[in-house]
Design a protein around this motif. Structure first.
Motif, PDB file in Angstrom:
ATOM      1  N   ILE A   1       0.874  -1.182   0.000  1.00  0.00           N
ATOM      2  CA  ILE A   1       0.000   0.000   0.000  1.00  0.00           C
ATOM      3  C   ILE A   1       0.901   1.218   0.000  1.00  0.00           C
ATOM      4  CG2 ILE A   1      -1.624   1.374   1.364  1.00  0.00           C
ATOM      5  CD1 ILE A   1      -2.769  -1.193   2.459  1.00  0.00           C
ATOM      6  N   ARG A   2       0.540   2.212  -0.787  1.00  0.00           N
ATOM      7  CA  ARG A   2       1.263   3.484  -0.795  1.00  0.00           C
ATOM      8  C   ARG A   2       0.301   4.575  -0.375  1.00  0.00           C
ATOM      9  NH1 ARG A   2       5.169   3.312  -6.109  1.00  0.00           N
ATOM     10  NH2 ARG A   2       6.072   1.277  -5.617  1.00  0.00           N
ATOM     11  N   ILE A   3       0.761   5.421   0.542  1.00  0.00           N
ATOM     12  CA  ILE A   3      -0.068   6.509   1.047  1.00  0.00           C
ATOM     13  C   ILE A   3       0.601   7.827   0.678  1.00  0.00           C
ATOM     14  CG2 ILE A   3      -1.064   7.599   3.084  1.00  0.00           C
ATOM     15  CD1 ILE A   3      -0.944   4.841   4.444  1.00  0.00           C
ATOM     16  N   PHE A   4      -0.146   8.676  -0.002  1.00  0.00           N
ATOM     17  CA  PHE A   4       0.318  10.007  -0.385  1.00  0.00           C
ATOM     18  C   PHE A   4      -0.897  10.906  -0.461  1.00  0.00           C
ATOM     19  CE2 PHE A   4       1.074  13.357  -3.431  1.00  0.00           C
ATOM     20  CZ  PHE A   4       2.301  13.837  -3.023  1.00  0.00           C
ATOM     21  N   PRO A   5      -0.840  12.078   0.066  1.00  0.00           N
ATOM     22  CA  PRO A   5       0.261  12.716   0.791  1.00  0.00           C
ATOM     23  C   PRO A   5       0.243  12.338   2.263  1.00  0.00           C
ATOM     24  CG  PRO A   5      -1.536  14.269   0.557  1.00  0.00           C
ATOM     25  CD  PRO A   5      -1.951  13.006  -0.151  1.00  0.00           C
TER      26      PRO A   5
ATOM     27  N   VAL B   1       9.281   7.381   1.747  1.00  0.00           N
ATOM     28  CA  VAL B   1      10.094   7.591   0.554  1.00  0.00           C
ATOM     29  C   VAL B   1       9.860   8.994   0.003  1.00  0.00           C
ATOM     30  CG1 VAL B   1      10.533   6.736  -1.779  1.00  0.00           C
ATOM     31  CG2 VAL B   1       9.848   5.145   0.008  1.00  0.00           C
ATOM     32  N   LYS B   2      10.947   9.685  -0.290  1.00  0.00           N
ATOM     33  CA  LYS B   2      10.820  11.000  -0.934  1.00  0.00           C
ATOM     34  C   LYS B   2      10.355  10.805  -2.371  1.00  0.00           C
ATOM     35  CE  LYS B   2      13.491  13.869   1.920  1.00  0.00           C
ATOM     36  NZ  LYS B   2      12.617  14.751   2.623  1.00  0.00           N
ATOM     37  N   VAL B   3       9.495  11.708  -2.810  1.00  0.00           N
ATOM     38  CA  VAL B   3       9.005  11.661  -4.187  1.00  0.00           C
ATOM     39  C   VAL B   3       9.546  12.875  -4.943  1.00  0.00           C
ATOM     40  CG1 VAL B   3       6.939  10.356  -3.597  1.00  0.00           C
ATOM     41  CG2 VAL B   3       6.858  12.840  -3.547  1.00  0.00           C
ATOM     42  N   PRO B   4       9.670  12.782  -6.265  1.00  0.00           N
ATOM     43  CA  PRO B   4      10.232  13.886  -7.044  1.00  0.00           C
ATOM     44  C   PRO B   4       9.202  14.957  -7.422  1.00  0.00           C
ATOM     45  CG  PRO B   4       9.873  12.012  -8.465  1.00  0.00           C
ATOM     46  CD  PRO B   4       9.506  11.573  -7.072  1.00  0.00           C
ATOM     47  N   TYR B   5       8.097  15.002  -6.713  1.00  0.00           N
ATOM     48  CA  TYR B   5       7.049  15.982  -7.014  1.00  0.00           C
ATOM     49  C   TYR B   5       6.464  16.494  -5.706  1.00  0.00           C
ATOM     50  CZ  TYR B   5       4.727  11.471  -6.510  1.00  0.00           C
ATOM     51  OH  TYR B   5       4.347  10.236  -6.065  1.00  0.00           O
ATOM     52  N   GLU B   6       5.800  17.617  -5.779  1.00  0.00           N
ATOM     53  CA  GLU B   6       5.143  18.202  -4.614  1.00  0.00           C
ATOM     54  C   GLU B   6       3.876  18.904  -5.094  1.00  0.00           C
ATOM     55  OE1 GLU B   6       6.089  21.498  -1.164  1.00  0.00           O
ATOM     56  OE2 GLU B   6       7.740  20.284  -1.899  1.00  0.00           O
TER      57      GLU B   6
END
Length: 88
Positions: free
Chosen positions: A5-9, A38-43
Motif C-alpha cells: 500500500i502506498r499513502i500520499f500525501p 520515501v521522498k518523491v520527485p514531485y510536490e
C-alpha cells in the motif's frame, strides 16, 4: 489482496504532517509490516514531498484492513476540518 500500500500525501491541506502517522507506522511495524517513508520527485501541495510504502508482513491477520480503516478515518477528519473552516 495487494502486497503493498502506498499513502500520499502524508500531510493535511495546510501542509502539516498527519498527526497520527507515527502511531500508525509503529503499529504496522509491531504487526510485522515493512514501512518506509520515501521522498518523491514531485510536490502537488505544500510539504507533500514523501509517501509511505507499507509492505505486508509474514503474520496473518487484518493489518491491511486496519490501514484502510485508518485511511478512511483520515479522510473523514480532513473533510470535517474543511467543513468547520468553511463555517468560520
Amino acid at each position: 489482496m495487494k502486497e503493498e500500500i502506498r499513502i500520499f500525501p502524508l500531510v493535511d491541506l495546510e501542509g502539516k504532517r498527519y498527526k497520527h502517522l507515527d502511531h500508525l507506522v509503529s503499529y504496522l511495524i509491531e504487526n510485522g509490516c515493512t514501512v518506509e517513508e520515501v521522498k518523491v520527485p514531485y510536490e502537488f501541495q505544500k510539504n507533500a514531498h514523501s509517501m509511505l510504502k507499507i509492505k505486508k508482513g509474514n503474520r496473518k491477520g487484518q493489518t491491511f484492513n486496519v490501514v484502510l480503516f485508518l485511511l478512511n478515518i483520515k479522510s473523514a477528519c480532513f473533510s470535517n476540518e474543511r467543513q468547520a473552516d468553511s463555517l468560520n
